[in-house]
Scaffold this active site. Sequence first.
Site, PDB file in Angstrom:
ATOM      1  N   GLY A   1       0.810  -0.998  -0.024  1.00  0.00           N
ATOM      2  CA  GLY A   1      -0.534  -0.192  -0.163  1.00  0.00           C
ATOM      3  C   GLY A   1       1.002   0.891   0.287  1.00  0.00           C
ATOM      4  N   ASP A   2       2.391   1.417  -0.060  1.00  0.00           N
ATOM      5  CA  ASP A   2       3.197   2.412  -0.233  1.00  0.00           C
ATOM      6  C   ASP A   2       3.970   1.950  -0.591  1.00  0.00           C
ATOM      7  OD1 ASP A   2       4.007   4.788   0.784  1.00  0.00           O
ATOM      8  OD2 ASP A   2       2.737   5.117   2.263  1.00  0.00           O
ATOM      9  N   ASP A   3       5.796   3.264  -0.590  1.00  0.00           N
ATOM     10  CA  ASP A   3       6.647   2.708  -1.343  1.00  0.00           C
ATOM     11  C   ASP A   3       6.900   1.129  -1.853  1.00  0.00           C
ATOM     12  OD1 ASP A   3       6.230   4.967  -2.063  1.00  0.00           O
ATOM     13  OD2 ASP A   3       7.583   5.544  -0.613  1.00  0.00           O
TER      14      ASP A   3
END
Length: 476
Positions: free
Chosen positions: A258-260
Amino acid sequence: MALQRNPTTHIIRISILVIVGFLSLKTAECAKECKDESFSYQSTKCRTHSVSLTEFGGVGDGVTVNTKAFQAAISHLSQFVSDGGGQLYVPPGKWLTGSFNLTSCFTLYLHRDAVILGSQDEADWPLIDPLPSYGRGRDEPGGRYSSLIMGSNLTDVVITGDNGTIDGQGALWWDKFHNKQLNYTRGYLVEIMFSNEILISNLVFNNSPSWNVHPVYSSDVIVKGITILAPLISPNTDGINPDSCSNVRIEDCYIVSGDDCVAIKSGWDQYGIAFGMPTQHVIIRRLTCISPTSAVIALGSEMSGGIQDVRAEDIYAINSESGVRIKTAPGRGGFVKNIYAKGMTMNTMKWVFWMTGNYGQHPDNGFDPNAIPVVKNISYSNIVAENVTMAGKLEGIPKAPFKDICISNANMEVVKSKKPIWNCTDIQGVSHDVSPQPCSLLPDQGSEAYPCPYPTDRLPIDDVEFKECHYDSIHL
Ligand SMILES: *[C@@H]1O[C@H](CO)[C@@H](O)[C@H](O)[C@H]1NC(C)=O
Ligand SMILES: *[C@@H]1O[C@H](CO)[C@@H](O)[C@H](O)[C@H]1NC(C)=O
Ligand SMILES: *[C@@H]1O[C@H](CO)[C@@H](O)[C@H](O)[C@H]1NC(C)=O
Ligand SMILES: *[C@@H]1O[C@H](CO)[C@@H](O)[C@H](O)[C@H]1NC(C)=O
Ligand SMILES: *[C@@H]1O[C@H](CO)[C@@H](O)[C@H](O)[C@H]1NC(C)=O
Ligand SMILES: *[C@@H]1O[C@H](CO)[C@@H](O)[C@H](O)[C@H]1NC(C)=O
Ligand SMILES: *[C@@H]1O[C@H](CO)[C@@H](O)[C@H](O)[C@H]1NC(C)=O
């Protein structure tokens, strides 16, 4: 007889009996329960001493909390720091646990069917101080929850396995985070601090409460062959975040989060500037990433100690918001320089190239608005991207432009949209053989800009080799 009257011999005899008895008991136990306890695996370091978690009271039923068993086993193995080191075997089973600390000259090895499960009780993740280069927790001011697996001030730590799993059971934390029910910053799955010679390999990381793998203030770090999985909408589930680290090698990893997928950092505003520890000499290769709301590789936004010499190659991404993304803002200070990426193949994204000089987000009001980050010498080559909304959004800082940007041999298939194909402000650089034609701030310099620079020297971390190590359940 003389022999029987000699107490020492008597003790030796009894000891031998006990040892033989122990051995046969052990063999009988293993014949029943742990058939599969002799094996080999690849690691940078092998160990002389081995124990299994079950020898320290571990129960792999998914219900029993094993924090004490992990701590006892690791504490036992810590006595072998200068005697060949110790390895802790985690057998098949579901091993629920709170946070525990590792030791030096140590290997944590997970069987293919071993799952370490993060406790659902916040009290099992004790509060610790914020990182000095952040001055506060990332989610909330003040302290933060421990990470599930922690190491501090260590030398030579291996966390590996036959693709066993570390599952943070993060849903509870994500819900509390969304509902603003947390007073402190969420923990990570693995945090290794002030340490060197670290290997994290051949494991699956699932559902971290927040970031997955966080090496910080450390050097000589290899992360190889790991799978990181978290729901695409889970908050801040970054994959691998080297933070104020030197000599880092990340390779053959598969990250869906859900992120980098990878975020390179070095501290936050005035705290990061004061701490002054850059992340440098980082290799990232053969990374596969899916990250619809974030970057394949992010630099920042916390970069106040500086980021330099990052070399990324053979990167594959599907459905990610951007490729390499530089995030910074006035107040950060520090620098992002000598960043190289070559060979990126990407499908479905908003921005292939993205740089932001106004990211915002400050730890508190004590930041210095005149601490202007320096961004320069950024080099991208051999890029193919399909189904793209914008080729580039490159936004430097007024009066402090991002300089010496070079883009060569980039082919992007931009879908029809109302957005401009390129939007460049406060940047300076060159390009060659880029389609669609770049913004006027990146003029085509012909062969002078081709190929964009990429270092040819080897980093010391490149030369760290793997060898065959053994685990045998028959040990004393
Ligand atoms: C683990 O290490 C951290 C950092 O040194 C420390 O704050 C914490 O108290 C330790 N936890 C345990 C259970 O020893
Ligand atoms: C760990 O190392 C850091 C940096 O050298 C030092 O400031 C800190 O006191 C050390 N912590 C422990 C528990 O030794
Ligand atoms: C490891 O497990 C993950 C998740 O189940 C899987 O996708 C991957 O292919 C496995 N890798 C190996 C080398 O077995
Ligand atoms: C957070 O702090 C508030 C106010 O002090 C308190 O009522 C609440 O119980 C705390 N929540 C947690 C999860 O510690
Ligand atoms: C950019 O990096 C390359 C390779 O490290 C180096 O040779 C060159 O001097 C750097 N250029 C600038 C303008 O800093
Ligand atoms: C192209 O990207 C859009 C999102 O921007 C996505 O919905 C669509 O499925 C993608 N098409 C292909 C062929 O990958
Ligand atoms: C280009 O980017 C600048 C800075 O982010 C923004 O102010 C401007 O509106 C953008 N232009 C277009 C045409 O989108």
